[in-house]
Design an enzyme around this catalytic site. Sequence first.
Site, PDB file in Angstrom:
ATOM      1  N   GLU A   1       8.225   5.346   8.446  1.00  0.00           N
ATOM      2  CA  GLU A   1       7.796   3.950   8.444  1.00  0.00           C
ATOM      3  C   GLU A   1       7.828   3.325   9.840  1.00  0.00           C
ATOM      4  OE1 GLU A   1       6.189   2.879   6.194  1.00  0.00           O
ATOM      5  OE2 GLU A   1       6.811   3.976   4.394  1.00  0.00           O
TER       6      GLU A   1
ATOM      7  N   HIS B   1      -2.026   1.820   9.302  1.00  0.00           N
ATOM      8  CA  HIS B   1      -0.646   2.223   8.991  1.00  0.00           C
ATOM      9  C   HIS B   1      -0.633   3.351   7.965  1.00  0.00           C
ATOM     10  CE1 HIS B   1       3.732   1.106   8.193  1.00  0.00           C
ATOM     11  NE2 HIS B   1       3.443   1.857   7.147  1.00  0.00           N
ATOM     12  N   GLU B   2      -1.397   3.185   6.886  1.00  0.00           N
ATOM     13  CA  GLU B   2      -1.392   4.210   5.836  1.00  0.00           C
ATOM     14  C   GLU B   2      -2.042   5.501   6.324  1.00  0.00           C
ATOM     15  OE1 GLU B   2       0.488   3.655   3.370  1.00  0.00           O
ATOM     16  OE2 GLU B   2       0.733   1.556   3.924  1.00  0.00           O
TER      17      GLU B   2
ATOM     18  N   ALA C   1       0.853  -1.186   0.000  1.00  0.00           N
ATOM     19  CA  ALA C   1       0.000   0.000   0.000  1.00  0.00           C
ATOM     20  C   ALA C   1       0.888   1.235   0.000  1.00  0.00           C
ATOM     21  CB  ALA C   1      -0.928   0.001   1.217  1.00  0.00           C
ATOM     22  N   MET C   2       0.268   2.396  -0.288  1.00  0.00           N
ATOM     23  CA  MET C   2       1.015   3.642  -0.399  1.00  0.00           C
ATOM     24  C   MET C   2       0.155   4.781   0.128  1.00  0.00           C
ATOM     25  SD  MET C   2       3.653   5.342  -1.230  1.00  0.00           S
ATOM     26  CE  MET C   2       3.909   7.105  -1.276  1.00  0.00           C
ATOM     27  N   GLU C   3       0.801   5.709   0.863  1.00  0.00           N
ATOM     28  CA  GLU C   3       0.087   6.729   1.612  1.00  0.00           C
ATOM     29  C   GLU C   3      -0.136   8.021   0.832  1.00  0.00           C
ATOM     30  OE1 GLU C   3       4.527   7.247   2.759  1.00  0.00           O
ATOM     31  OE2 GLU C   3       3.163   5.614   2.245  1.00  0.00           O
ATOM     32  N   ASN C   4      -0.303   7.976  -0.493  1.00  0.00           N
ATOM     33  CA  ASN C   4      -0.565   9.215  -1.232  1.00  0.00           C
ATOM     34  C   ASN C   4      -1.557  10.068  -0.447  1.00  0.00           C
ATOM     35  OD1 ASN C   4      -0.452   6.723  -3.241  1.00  0.00           O
ATOM     36  ND2 ASN C   4       0.641   8.419  -4.175  1.00  0.00           N
TER      37      ASN C   4
ATOM     38  N   HIS D   1       0.367   7.718   8.198  1.00  0.00           N
ATOM     39  CA  HIS D   1       1.295   8.490   7.363  1.00  0.00           C
ATOM     40  C   HIS D   1       0.788   9.905   7.082  1.00  0.00           C
ATOM     41  CE1 HIS D   1       4.522   5.775   6.547  1.00  0.00           C
ATOM     42  NE2 HIS D   1       3.763   4.845   5.994  1.00  0.00           N
TER      43      HIS D   1
END
Length: 915
Positions: free
Chosen positions: A375, A352-353, A317-320, A356
């Site tokens: 992280e 978690h995301e 996953a990614m926190e854009n 961020h």
Amino acid sequence: MSTSISTPTSDTDYRLPTKVRPTHYNLTFKTDLEDLNFKGFGVIDLDVLEETKEIVFNASSDLTVSDVSIRSEALKTEQVQSASEVKIQKDDERITVLFAHALPKGSKAELHLGWDAKLTGSMTGYYYSSTQHEGTTRRARFATNARRAFPSWDEPLLKATYDVTMISRADTVNLSNMPVTSEKPFLNATSSSESDKDSKNLGKLAKMFSLKSEGTTGDTVGKGWKITKFERTPLMSTYLLGFANGHFEYLESSYTSPLSGRKVPLRIYTTPDIIHQAQFSLDVISKVMPIYEQVFQIEYPLPKLDTLVAHDFDGYAMENWGLITGRTQAFLLDPKKSDLAAKKVVATVTSHECAHSWFGNLVTMVWWDNLWLKEGFATLVGEVIAIDKVFPEWKVDSEFINEELARALDLDAVRSSHPIEVPLPDANKIGQIFDALSYSKAASVLRMLSNYVGEETFLRGVSIYLSRHLYGNSVTKDLWKGIAEASGLDIPKMLDNWILKIGYPVVTVKESNDSVTVRQNRFLSTGDPSDKENETLWKIPLNVRTADASGKVSTDRSVVLSEREATIPLDTSKPFKLNAQTTGVYRVAYTPERLKKIGEEAAKENSVFSLEDRMGLVSDALILAKAGISQTSAALDLIKSLKNEKEYLVWSVIDSQLDKLNKILWEQPEEIRDNFDAFRRSLMKPLVNKLGYEYSLDDSADTIQLRTLAITAAADAKDPDVINELASRFEHFQETGDDSKIPYDLLRTTFVNAVRNGGRVEYETVKKVYKTPTTPSAKVSAMFAMTASKDKEIIEETLRFVLTDVQIQDITDFFSGAASNRESRRRIGEFFKENYDTLTNMFGGVFSLPSLVKSSFQELTTEKDADAVEAWFKDKDVSKYNLSLAQSLDRIRANAKWLERCKDDVADWLKESKR
């Protein structure tokens, strides 16, 4: 304008020049899901910090950059000048643009440029992801790597604001970090109702992007175009920009800010066929976001928070910012077909995301060497502190020991480990440090610090840190200042070696009647470190747990080992243990006599040693044996003494540690392996008999997980009753298509054992599940089952299938599954070598290739294996995975040394244990 190809002049010259600095990007993207390409046009506002005739920025070789010009009122000769030369530095992913006239220092300028590229399935940059729905292939677009999606100053320090405009087919959905301000069919967008300026600008766009404006169905394929504009973003780094186009649907919710009372809209988007599985993740977001605001006393600053679920995604996953993105397994859960393990994954990844938004997005590291600042925090705060408030029954703080701490200590015990804060000049290699050290060890050190100063003080210090760097960038010392202010302690003195030095200590305990002498040395899984490797002295909170004559337990948190060796007054006639609650990032080695006494106490019904203490004891015992500090048989004695343990989490550690031993015995004589399986059955079968196979809504989380673990471990140890029970349930599913007899928590082990102990029919059944899964967890279960066969023909067929019919994001799971199967463990390494060019070309992204290298080789167990692997890679360009390769070689050699030390010891113990 001329164009030339060049290479970097220096291997160490990885950072962009500082003569200009971007302040704002105005970006327009045209996405064509029919022809699978995209075009872009950008106007980038620049501050000129030094006089210059050249501008250097990042752009991937996948982008064709064109029409480059500069506009500045400070130019005396002309306000607009086109580039006289464009130098492409392909390997360095840079473009240098030269102009005839210099931009003066202190001036401002606009860089104008266009670009276009193919939409590929590479999972990097702006790429496509496909899914079948209602008989049609639907493609969605995602942006995950800035320089592969648009020309930019792609460094975290160079924050700017962004205006994003998207042009797309009229029947698709456009998403970005911020809310939509306007969306119109292209016909309306150029109508007379628009201002002359807007109409003129849109006319330019129509020409630039080859759009027809005579009607919404005026393009060549019969589908009209639309134009979507988004609000301006706050200051943020390039890697956080996100945008997507596709056939999406959404679920929506909201939360109310506990600080301002503002209602923040939440949505989760994915394709229509799976949107019904997104509600649980959306619910988690609505619960954790107000927790973060309350804990840090900082309101979420964006107007909305969306999540976009992809069918293909590199990493997890990614926190854009404002548009979190990730794969299906990370965010989707069928409420009617959910297992607890999948629910925990979705909850922790989601949280978690979200974390961020504060750690990484609002406050960003200056450079990638401080990756851990985002992280490590997102792991600790997102997966432990916040989740514990939402799901206290999961005991996530305790589970941290066997998840994050164990991962960190395993990786950090090899010579090729790296410090948490690691020099990393080349941003193209950052994928190698998205590992257990930047995540798990960083989180473990923060957890140790939180335990030492107290969680309330720790979080207050973190709030101070965040508040002082809002919308800015930070380094490690900035965090230490915040926590030092809250605690009154010298945090750098305490923590610097944990962050800046490689490895961690083992504390050896020797005792007399009224004291213990403790000594610290660096721990290596291969054995004693050299003098040079053993130079670091850590400041170790010993957290001495003791019990008095009445059984009253206390913990002394004031004792810190700062020197190589120290003597501590202690009544050793009473029970004691160091590293109480297993909050420290180190291992403890006791004498065999003391370990036996601790084990006897730990096995008692009302032991003075807590759940967390018992978890740490088991983990330390076997890993210390691996390094030759103690005997493996002593660790097995400890495990055997805990056979009446009731807590799932202790059994979880026991199972994971026995699995490590099982993996190094995989090529030993059959008698040893059979005896080891018999020992594992003796531990697990009583639990199966006690808990049974049926799951109830009244079951606690502990009961559910312990039942699943016991059945899975007993089947792995070849218990015939368990295997037959699972086979019966699978057979019903195979014959009828009805999976109601397979509890969802047992789906993976049922599928795996069906293929492992079955044949072609069972294999084809799970293969069908993989191709048309009902849930993400069913798909994962099928993947691991497909790699479980003992049949060499099926193994080869599966490997061919991996390169022809598997989604790219799933290949790492197939490799991992094949590596866990003793019948294909050697074959997967050979397969990697045979298809090396294909795999390295396929995985141009940052995460997957290092994972493939590890899966292919790290479970081997002889020095000969290590030498052969090292020799094969000698003439390869290993720059994208050199850390993973070195760590794999270290693991093989550590396995080989452990096997040499323990095989006779274990064989003798297993024989004795059967009597």
